[in-house]
Structure formats: C-alpha cells, structure tokens
Design a protein around this motif. Structure first.
Motif, PDB file in Angstrom:
ATOM      1  N   GLY A   1       0.802  -1.216   0.000  1.00 34.26           N
ATOM      2  CA  GLY A   1       0.000   0.000   0.000  1.00 34.26           C
ATOM      3  C   GLY A   1       0.836   1.268   0.000  1.00 34.26           C
ATOM      4  N   ASN A   2       0.410   2.248   0.787  1.00 36.72           N
ATOM      5  CA  ASN A   2       1.039   3.564   0.822  1.00 36.72           C
ATOM      6  C   ASN A   2       1.603   3.860   2.212  1.00 36.72           C
ATOM      7  N   HIS A   3       2.633   4.686   2.259  1.00 31.90           N
ATOM      8  CA  HIS A   3       3.189   5.197   3.523  1.00 31.90           C
ATOM      9  C   HIS A   3       3.761   4.085   4.407  1.00 31.90           C
ATOM     10  N   THR A   4       4.231   3.005   3.808  1.00 33.24           N
ATOM     11  CA  THR A   4       4.819   1.935   4.609  1.00 33.24           C
ATOM     12  C   THR A   4       6.305   2.210   4.847  1.00 33.24           C
ATOM     13  N   ILE A   5       6.871   1.508   5.832  1.00 29.26           N
ATOM     14  CA  ILE A   5       8.312   1.512   6.092  1.00 29.26           C
ATOM     15  C   ILE A   5       8.758   0.062   6.206  1.00 29.26           C
ATOM     16  N   PHE A   6       9.673  -0.346   5.336  1.00 31.84           N
ATOM     17  CA  PHE A   6      10.263  -1.677   5.390  1.00 31.84           C
ATOM     18  C   PHE A   6      11.726  -1.511   5.798  1.00 31.84           C
ATOM     19  N   ALA A   7      12.077  -1.961   6.977  1.00 31.58           N
ATOM     20  CA  ALA A   7      13.468  -1.861   7.416  1.00 31.58           C
ATOM     21  C   ALA A   7      14.331  -2.887   6.696  1.00 31.58           C
ATOM     22  N   ASN A   8      15.638  -2.771   6.870  1.00 32.42           N
ATOM     23  CA  ASN A   8      16.608  -3.578   6.132  1.00 32.42           C
ATOM     24  C   ASN A   8      16.304  -5.070   6.205  1.00 32.42           C
ATOM     25  N   ASN A   9      16.432  -5.733   5.056  1.00 35.45           N
ATOM     26  CA  ASN A   9      16.309  -7.186   4.944  1.00 35.45           C
ATOM     27  C   ASN A   9      14.909  -7.708   5.214  1.00 35.45           C
ATOM     28  N   SER A  10      13.889  -6.893   5.116  1.00 36.24           N
ATOM     29  CA  SER A  10      12.523  -7.424   5.143  1.00 36.24           C
ATOM     30  C   SER A  10      12.312  -8.264   3.887  1.00 36.24           C
ATOM     31  N   GLN A  11      11.704  -9.426   4.050  1.00 35.62           N
ATOM     32  CA  GLN A  11      11.585 -10.376   2.951  1.00 35.62           C
ATOM     33  C   GLN A  11      10.129 -10.831   2.821  1.00 35.62           C
ATOM     34  N   LEU A  12       9.516 -10.570   1.672  1.00 35.25           N
ATOM     35  CA  LEU A  12       8.129 -10.945   1.431  1.00 35.25           C
ATOM     36  C   LEU A  12       8.075 -12.029   0.371  1.00 35.25           C
ATOM     37  N   ALA A  13       7.464 -13.160   0.715  1.00 30.99           N
ATOM     38  CA  ALA A  13       7.231 -14.223  -0.264  1.00 30.99           C
ATOM     39  C   ALA A  13       6.083 -13.816  -1.181  1.00 30.99           C
ATOM     40  N   GLY A  14       5.736 -14.691  -2.108  1.00 24.42           N
ATOM     41  CA  GLY A  14       4.745 -14.347  -3.108  1.00 24.42           C
ATOM     42  C   GLY A  14       3.354 -14.116  -2.546  1.00 24.42           C
ATOM     43  N   HIS A  15       2.595 -13.239  -3.213  1.00 18.18           N
ATOM     44  CA  HIS A  15       1.172 -13.017  -2.943  1.00 18.18           C
ATOM     45  C   HIS A  15       0.902 -12.361  -1.585  1.00 18.18           C
ATOM     46  N   VAL A  16       1.870 -11.723  -1.000  1.00 19.70           N
ATOM     47  CA  VAL A  16       1.671 -11.033   0.281  1.00 19.70           C
ATOM     48  C   VAL A  16       1.013  -9.679   0.033  1.00 19.70           C
ATOM     49  N   HIS A  17       0.032  -9.331   0.865  1.00 17.00           N
ATOM     50  CA  HIS A  17      -0.644  -8.044   0.772  1.00 17.00           C
ATOM     51  C   HIS A  17      -0.334  -7.227   2.025  1.00 17.00           C
ATOM     52  N   VAL A  18       0.123  -5.991   1.816  1.00 18.51           N
ATOM     53  CA  VAL A  18       0.533  -5.119   2.914  1.00 18.51           C
ATOM     54  C   VAL A  18      -0.304  -3.850   2.858  1.00 18.51           C
ATOM     55  N   GLY A  19      -1.007  -3.531   3.946  1.00 19.13           N
ATOM     56  CA  GLY A  19      -1.858  -2.356   3.988  1.00 19.13           C
ATOM     57  C   GLY A  19      -1.082  -1.068   4.176  1.00 19.13           C
ATOM     58  N   ASP A  20      -1.798   0.048   4.172  1.00 20.21           N
ATOM     59  CA  ASP A  20      -1.184   1.362   4.342  1.00 20.21           C
ATOM     60  C   ASP A  20      -0.588   1.518   5.750  1.00 20.21           C
ATOM     61  N   TRP A  21       0.495   2.272   5.830  1.00 20.14           N
ATOM     62  CA  TRP A  21       1.129   2.659   7.093  1.00 20.14           C
ATOM     63  C   TRP A  21       1.718   1.484   7.872  1.00 20.14           C
ATOM     64  N   VAL A  22       1.923   0.356   7.233  1.00 20.24           N
ATOM     65  CA  VAL A  22       2.551  -0.793   7.903  1.00 20.24           C
ATOM     66  C   VAL A  22       4.040  -0.523   8.094  1.00 20.24           C
ATOM     67  N   ILE A  23       4.588  -0.964   9.220  1.00 20.61           N
ATOM     68  CA  ILE A  23       6.022  -0.872   9.488  1.00 20.61           C
ATOM     69  C   ILE A  23       6.562  -2.280   9.727  1.00 20.61           C
ATOM     70  N   LEU A  24       7.571  -2.667   8.954  1.00 19.12           N
ATOM     71  CA  LEU A  24       8.231  -3.958   9.130  1.00 19.12           C
ATOM     72  C   LEU A  24       9.600  -3.737   9.752  1.00 19.12           C
ATOM     73  N   GLY A  25       9.835  -4.362  10.902  1.00 20.47           N
ATOM     74  CA  GLY A  25      11.148  -4.292  11.512  1.00 20.47           C
ATOM     75  C   GLY A  25      12.182  -5.041  10.692  1.00 20.47           C
ATOM     76  N   GLY A  26      13.448  -4.731  10.913  1.00 14.21           N
ATOM     77  CA  GLY A  26      14.520  -5.359  10.163  1.00 14.21           C
ATOM     78  C   GLY A  26      14.472  -6.876  10.253  1.00 14.21           C
ATOM     79  N   PHE A  27      14.759  -7.550   9.137  1.00 13.06           N
ATOM     80  CA  PHE A  27      14.815  -9.010   9.044  1.00 13.06           C
ATOM     81  C   PHE A  27      13.449  -9.670   9.254  1.00 13.06           C
ATOM     82  N   THR A  28      12.370  -8.931   9.085  1.00 14.61           N
ATOM     83  CA  THR A  28      11.044  -9.552   9.100  1.00 14.61           C
ATOM     84  C   THR A  28      10.893 -10.457   7.878  1.00 14.61           C
ATOM     85  N   VAL A  29      10.338 -11.640   8.072  1.00 15.47           N
ATOM     86  CA  VAL A  29      10.097 -12.597   6.988  1.00 15.47           C
ATOM     87  C   VAL A  29       8.610 -12.935   6.974  1.00 15.47           C
TER      88      VAL A  29
END
Length: 264
Positions: free
Chosen positions: A126-154
């Motif tokens: 979506g919009n306004h997200t923050i993905f910290a270093n080494n965030s890894q998303l496999a296929g077909h993942v849906h991420v909403g607005d304003w989501v924050i992923l900490g580093g090394f999130t899988v």
C-alpha cells in the motif's frame, strides 16, 4: 536526454520522461516506463514490463522487474508497477507478478523501503509503509497502508498485513496480521496495538480507545474469532468516530482464511 549517464544502457524502446536521471552502468529494458522526476542510481537493472511513477528515488544496485522465482512462470508478460514518491534503497529485488494471480506486483505511493528488501511475485504494498533492512516478502503477500516492518522480518506467502500494523525485528509471520496490531517473535505473536503510531497520524483519543477495545476483544477475552468479530461490531455504536476503523478490522478478519488464521 542529458540526465542519462553515458555508460548507462537504456533500450531505445524504453519510455523515460526527459526529467528522469539514470546513473552509471544502469541497464533499462525495452518495456520499462519511468515518469517525471524519478532518479535511478548506478548499477541498477530495471527490466520486464515495469512501470515507475513520479519522483521516486531509486538508489544504486537494485534489481527491479526480473522474472518471478516461480517454476511455473513461462514468460508471460506480467508486470511490476511502482507508484510515486517512493524511496528504494540499495540491493532491493522486486519481481514481476505471475499468471497464477493478478499478474502484477504492485507498490503504492510514499513508501520508505530500506536496503536488501525482497518483494516476490504478486505482492501488493500500500502507501506510507516503512520496510526496514532485509525485510523479505514471499509471493502473494498483501501489505496495507502505514505498515512498518522491523529489520529481518520474513513473511510467508499469501499472508496479509492490515493497515497500521507493525512487526518487531526478526519477526516471522505465518498468519495474517490484523490492522493496528504489533507483533514479535518466531513465529510472531501479538504484543499490543500500534497506539503511538496512531497518535502520530492524528488519531483522536476516542478512535484510539476503540482500537484498544478491539485489541481486548481479539486477545484478552478468550473469545473465538467469530465472537470477537461480533464484539468489535458493537464498538461502532459507542465510538461512532471510529466506525471506519471498526469496519476496516471487520473486513480484514472476514477475509482471513480459517486455515491461515491471524497472529495470536
């Protein structure tokens, strides 16, 4: 185009606005489109049917638009679509979609994506997200607005992350993460709600009180998911200002498959 470094290889069929700048040794393929104001650093490879919007900052050493890491892919003209005003730091890999889904990997607007992030095929960010270093998303993942992923999130394939949710560093998600929820662990477990993030985004005390009540129904009252949904639906009466937040939570929970469930 004076903004293109002489060592860059830009296919004559690529469609780049005259204001786009391209750094040394970058390679851009024939089906790429880049809108005004976007800057592309050195040693990038942008290929496939990739569309990039306005005013993006793409740093050096990125791979955007490569074919999906999917053995079923057979050369179909799937896409990568990136919106406006995104920052994409070094060594990110965004793949195009696959014919087994929408065929499009999509990134919205105003996202802050740090180094070494991977977006697999058919992800939808979506919009306004923050993905910290080494965030890894496999296929077909849906991420909403304003989501924050900490580093090394899988994030496991097909998982959904609701708006305003947040993961701690090194979190591992196998289940859907509802809106507003903060999680941590391997596998991830719900810890709290993202109250401080909501305050920073202008949420009123009444809306935050409703979010607290939703957290209580989901995680503190030993209710089934269906019972929690019924309790959450009642909150719109006592907190009319929070009705959109209640509806967002209910819509998310309704879309969760029983097999996958939500982060607990």
């Amino acid at each position: 185009m004076t903004g293109i470094h002489p060592t860059a290889l830009v296919d004559p069929q690529a469609q780049l606005d005259s204001s786009v700048s391209v750094g040394p040794y970058t390679v851009i393929g024939p089906h790429v489109k880049v809108a005004a104001g976007t800057t592309i650093g050195a040693h990038c490879v942008i290929e496939g049917h990739t569309t990039i919007g306005r005013d993006n900052r793409i740093f050096q050493f990125n791979s955007l638009g490569a074919i999906p890491q999917d053995k079923k892919y057979a050369g179909e003209p799937c896409e990568l679509v990136i919106g406006d005003r995104n920052t994409i730091r070094e060594f990110c890999t965004f793949n195009i979609g696959s014919p087994g889904d929408t065929g499009v990997t999509r990134v919205g607007d105003d996202n802050w994506i740090m180094a070494y992030v991977h977006l697999a095929h058919d992800c939808d960010v979506g919009n306004h997200t923050i993905f910290a270093n080494n965030s890894q998303l496999a296929g077909h993942v849906h991420v909403g607005d304003w989501v924050i992923l900490g580093g090394f999130t899988v994030v496991h394939q097909f998982v959904r992350l609701g708006a305003h949710s947040m993961t701690a560093m090194c979190s591992l998600l196998f289940a859907d993460l509802p809106p507003f929820v903060m999680c941590q662990g391997q596998p991830a477990e719900a810890r709290s709600m993202n109250y401080e993030g909501l305050r920073r985004r202008g949420y009123t005390p009444d809306r935050i009180a409703a979010v607290k009540a939703m957290h209580k129904a989901l995680y503190r009252e030993d209710l089934t998911l269906e019972q929690a949904k019924a309790r959450i639906a009642e909150l719109a009466v006592g907190h009319p200002e929070a009705a959109p937040d209640v509806q967002a939570m209910l819509a998310f929970l309704t879309g969760t498959s029983p097999q996958r469930g939500i982060v607990r």
